[in-house]
Design a protein around this motif. Sequence first.
Motif, PDB file in Angstrom:
ATOM      1  N   GLU A  36      -3.386 -16.842  -5.752  1.00  0.00           N
ATOM      2  CA  GLU A  36      -3.658 -16.396  -4.490  1.00  0.00           C
ATOM      3  C   GLU A  36      -2.582 -16.180  -3.973  1.00  0.00           C
ATOM      4  O   GLU A  36      -1.490 -16.540  -3.769  1.00  0.00           O
ATOM      5  CB  GLU A  36      -4.528 -17.596  -3.735  1.00  0.00           C
ATOM      6  CG  GLU A  36      -5.667 -18.171  -4.381  1.00  0.00           C
ATOM      7  CD  GLU A  36      -6.295 -19.369  -3.805  1.00  0.00           C
ATOM      8  OE1 GLU A  36      -5.861 -19.989  -2.560  1.00  0.00           O
ATOM      9  OE2 GLU A  36      -7.145 -20.149  -4.348  1.00  0.00           O
ATOM     10  N   VAL A  37      -2.770 -15.244  -2.900  1.00  0.00           N
ATOM     11  CA  VAL A  37      -1.644 -14.757  -1.962  1.00  0.00           C
ATOM     12  C   VAL A  37      -2.268 -14.663  -0.493  1.00  0.00           C
ATOM     13  O   VAL A  37      -3.480 -14.081  -0.343  1.00  0.00           O
ATOM     14  CB  VAL A  37      -1.137 -13.225  -2.485  1.00  0.00           C
ATOM     15  CG1 VAL A  37      -0.078 -12.843  -1.375  1.00  0.00           C
ATOM     16  CG2 VAL A  37      -0.552 -13.554  -3.956  1.00  0.00           C
ATOM     17  N   SER A  38      -1.569 -15.001   0.538  1.00  0.00           N
ATOM     18  CA  SER A  38      -2.046 -14.884   1.821  1.00  0.00           C
ATOM     19  C   SER A  38      -1.341 -14.076   2.532  1.00  0.00           C
ATOM     20  O   SER A  38       0.076 -13.829   2.348  1.00  0.00           O
ATOM     21  CB  SER A  38      -1.818 -16.365   2.632  1.00  0.00           C
ATOM     22  OG  SER A  38      -2.405 -17.351   1.876  1.00  0.00           O
ATOM     23  N   VAL A  39      -1.939 -13.080   3.551  1.00  0.00           N
ATOM     24  CA  VAL A  39      -1.396 -12.097   4.121  1.00  0.00           C
ATOM     25  C   VAL A  39      -1.752 -12.318   5.525  1.00  0.00           C
ATOM     26  O   VAL A  39      -2.910 -12.347   5.927  1.00  0.00           O
ATOM     27  CB  VAL A  39      -1.574 -10.844   3.676  1.00  0.00           C
ATOM     28  CG1 VAL A  39      -0.947  -9.587   4.484  1.00  0.00           C
ATOM     29  CG2 VAL A  39      -1.022 -10.534   2.078  1.00  0.00           C
ATOM     30  N   GLY A  40      -0.846 -12.264   6.449  1.00  0.00           N
ATOM     31  CA  GLY A  40      -1.087 -12.655   8.020  1.00  0.00           C
ATOM     32  C   GLY A  40      -0.322 -11.641   8.760  1.00  0.00           C
ATOM     33  O   GLY A  40      -0.409 -11.900  10.389  1.00  0.00           O
ATOM     34  N   TRP A  45       1.751  -7.493   4.935  1.00  0.00           N
ATOM     35  CA  TRP A  45       0.826  -6.268   4.166  1.00  0.00           C
ATOM     36  C   TRP A  45       1.588  -5.390   3.598  1.00  0.00           C
ATOM     37  O   TRP A  45       1.505  -5.093   2.636  1.00  0.00           O
ATOM     38  CB  TRP A  45      -0.145  -5.684   5.282  1.00  0.00           C
ATOM     39  CG  TRP A  45      -0.903  -4.544   4.763  1.00  0.00           C
ATOM     40  CD1 TRP A  45      -0.769  -3.367   4.805  1.00  0.00           C
ATOM     41  CD2 TRP A  45      -2.127  -4.879   4.197  1.00  0.00           C
ATOM     42  NE1 TRP A  45      -1.718  -2.816   4.182  1.00  0.00           N
ATOM     43  CE2 TRP A  45      -2.660  -3.470   3.725  1.00  0.00           C
ATOM     44  CE3 TRP A  45      -3.209  -5.921   4.249  1.00  0.00           C
ATOM     45  CZ2 TRP A  45      -4.117  -3.229   3.489  1.00  0.00           C
ATOM     46  CZ3 TRP A  45      -4.459  -5.486   3.751  1.00  0.00           C
ATOM     47  CH2 TRP A  45      -5.050  -4.235   3.181  1.00  0.00           C
ATOM     48  N   ASN A  46       2.709  -4.978   4.205  1.00  0.00           N
ATOM     49  CA  ASN A  46       3.428  -3.737   3.743  1.00  0.00           C
ATOM     50  C   ASN A  46       4.432  -4.268   2.556  1.00  0.00           C
ATOM     51  O   ASN A  46       4.555  -3.501   1.468  1.00  0.00           O
ATOM     52  CB  ASN A  46       4.582  -3.257   4.769  1.00  0.00           C
ATOM     53  CG  ASN A  46       3.523  -2.404   5.649  1.00  0.00           C
ATOM     54  OD1 ASN A  46       2.583  -1.786   5.353  1.00  0.00           O
ATOM     55  ND2 ASN A  46       3.871  -2.257   6.836  1.00  0.00           N
ATOM     56  N   GLU A  47       4.789  -5.377   2.392  1.00  0.00           N
ATOM     57  CA  GLU A  47       5.185  -5.876   1.501  1.00  0.00           C
ATOM     58  C   GLU A  47       4.366  -6.015   0.260  1.00  0.00           C
ATOM     59  O   GLU A  47       4.850  -5.697  -0.973  1.00  0.00           O
ATOM     60  CB  GLU A  47       5.959  -7.357   1.625  1.00  0.00           C
ATOM     61  CG  GLU A  47       7.069  -7.525   2.478  1.00  0.00           C
ATOM     62  CD  GLU A  47       7.564  -9.062   2.898  1.00  0.00           C
ATOM     63  OE1 GLU A  47       7.202  -9.917   2.272  1.00  0.00           O
ATOM     64  OE2 GLU A  47       8.091  -9.060   3.844  1.00  0.00           O
ATOM     65  N   LEU A  48       3.239  -6.384   0.217  1.00  0.00           N
ATOM     66  CA  LEU A  48       2.112  -6.391  -0.647  1.00  0.00           C
ATOM     67  C   LEU A  48       2.187  -4.813  -1.296  1.00  0.00           C
ATOM     68  O   LEU A  48       1.887  -4.780  -2.345  1.00  0.00           O
ATOM     69  CB  LEU A  48       1.053  -7.006  -0.231  1.00  0.00           C
ATOM     70  CG  LEU A  48      -0.382  -6.881  -1.273  1.00  0.00           C
ATOM     71  CD1 LEU A  48      -0.022  -8.192  -2.159  1.00  0.00           C
ATOM     72  CD2 LEU A  48      -1.526  -7.478  -0.336  1.00  0.00           C
ATOM     73  N   GLU A  56       2.695  -3.748  -9.672  1.00  0.00           N
ATOM     74  CA  GLU A  56       1.952  -4.961  -9.694  1.00  0.00           C
ATOM     75  C   GLU A  56       0.775  -4.695  -9.352  1.00  0.00           C
ATOM     76  O   GLU A  56       0.548  -4.348  -8.115  1.00  0.00           O
ATOM     77  CB  GLU A  56       2.701  -5.858  -8.847  1.00  0.00           C
ATOM     78  CG  GLU A  56       3.925  -6.680  -9.249  1.00  0.00           C
ATOM     79  CD  GLU A  56       4.645  -7.492  -8.372  1.00  0.00           C
ATOM     80  OE1 GLU A  56       3.817  -8.595  -8.092  1.00  0.00           O
ATOM     81  OE2 GLU A  56       5.723  -7.482  -7.968  1.00  0.00           O
ATOM     82  N   ASP A  57      -0.426  -4.822 -10.079  1.00  0.00           N
ATOM     83  CA  ASP A  57      -1.590  -4.307  -9.751  1.00  0.00           C
ATOM     84  C   ASP A  57      -2.573  -5.475  -9.209  1.00  0.00           C
ATOM     85  O   ASP A  57      -3.602  -5.252  -8.674  1.00  0.00           O
ATOM     86  CB  ASP A  57      -2.457  -3.655 -10.981  1.00  0.00           C
ATOM     87  CG  ASP A  57      -2.770  -5.061 -11.999  1.00  0.00           C
ATOM     88  OD1 ASP A  57      -2.581  -6.039 -12.079  1.00  0.00           O
ATOM     89  OD2 ASP A  57      -3.210  -4.258 -13.093  1.00  0.00           O
ATOM     90  N   LEU A  73       0.252   0.380   8.697  1.00  0.00           N
ATOM     91  CA  LEU A  73       0.166  -0.352   7.360  1.00  0.00           C
ATOM     92  C   LEU A  73       0.298   0.880   6.498  1.00  0.00           C
ATOM     93  O   LEU A  73      -0.194   1.924   6.563  1.00  0.00           O
ATOM     94  CB  LEU A  73      -1.192  -0.966   7.341  1.00  0.00           C
ATOM     95  CG  LEU A  73      -1.330  -2.017   8.494  1.00  0.00           C
ATOM     96  CD1 LEU A  73      -2.774  -2.844   8.184  1.00  0.00           C
ATOM     97  CD2 LEU A  73      -0.421  -3.151   8.244  1.00  0.00           C
ATOM     98  N   LEU A  74       0.948   0.399   5.317  1.00  0.00           N
ATOM     99  CA  LEU A  74       1.018   1.148   4.269  1.00  0.00           C
ATOM    100  C   LEU A  74      -0.303   1.116   3.270  1.00  0.00           C
ATOM    101  O   LEU A  74      -1.025  -0.197   3.313  1.00  0.00           O
ATOM    102  CB  LEU A  74       2.160   0.674   3.153  1.00  0.00           C
ATOM    103  CG  LEU A  74       3.544   0.979   3.845  1.00  0.00           C
ATOM    104  CD1 LEU A  74       4.650   0.312   2.948  1.00  0.00           C
ATOM    105  CD2 LEU A  74       3.616   2.217   3.949  1.00  0.00           C
TER     106      LEU A  74
END
Length: 184
Positions: A36-40, A45-48, A56-57, A73-74
């Motif tokens: 699990e990864v949290s994005v806030g 988001w851009n790091e992801l 990394e898929d 956002l990317l």
Amino acid sequence: MVSAKKIALLLIAACALACAALLFFFPPAASAEAFEVSVGSAEEWNELALKVAGGEDFSGVTVTLTDDISGELLPLGSKTAPFCGVLDGGGHILFTSMSGEDYLAPVGYLAGGKVMRLGVHGDMRGEQAVGGVVGFNDHGTIEKCYHFGSVSADNYAGGIAGENRGSVIDCYNIGSVSTQGEDR
């Protein structure tokens, strides 16, 4: 007569073999945190997105939005480096507009993964496979998502998915969709 040293070594070997067998037949449970990864924020988001672009898929990983996100956002995924995980918007909204080339949307290229419970507000403009939520859906699932804004492309534009070869369930678009060439 067998010496005490040999008996001790045999017991240690038997214990090691039994432990190995237990681990083989009953592997330890994987930590849920690893999947699990949290994005806030826009930065997270851009790091992801950069991690996905780097190869990394995120297959087998659920990415959960913890807040609404605004900003530049990317796209998450491309044809050469697709996003294969689960993106759970949790009912949150991405406020962003994008312009660029192919596979343009907050999730640029979804391969076998899932995007769910996500709202997107903003205009999308690109060349091919431009969508309000997903640019190219390659055997993935988009569920309970919506887009509010315009989508335009030279080829293959859609309010939810620019090009869809997967499933779109319970989604809607409010806004215009236009193309110069093929319209799907």
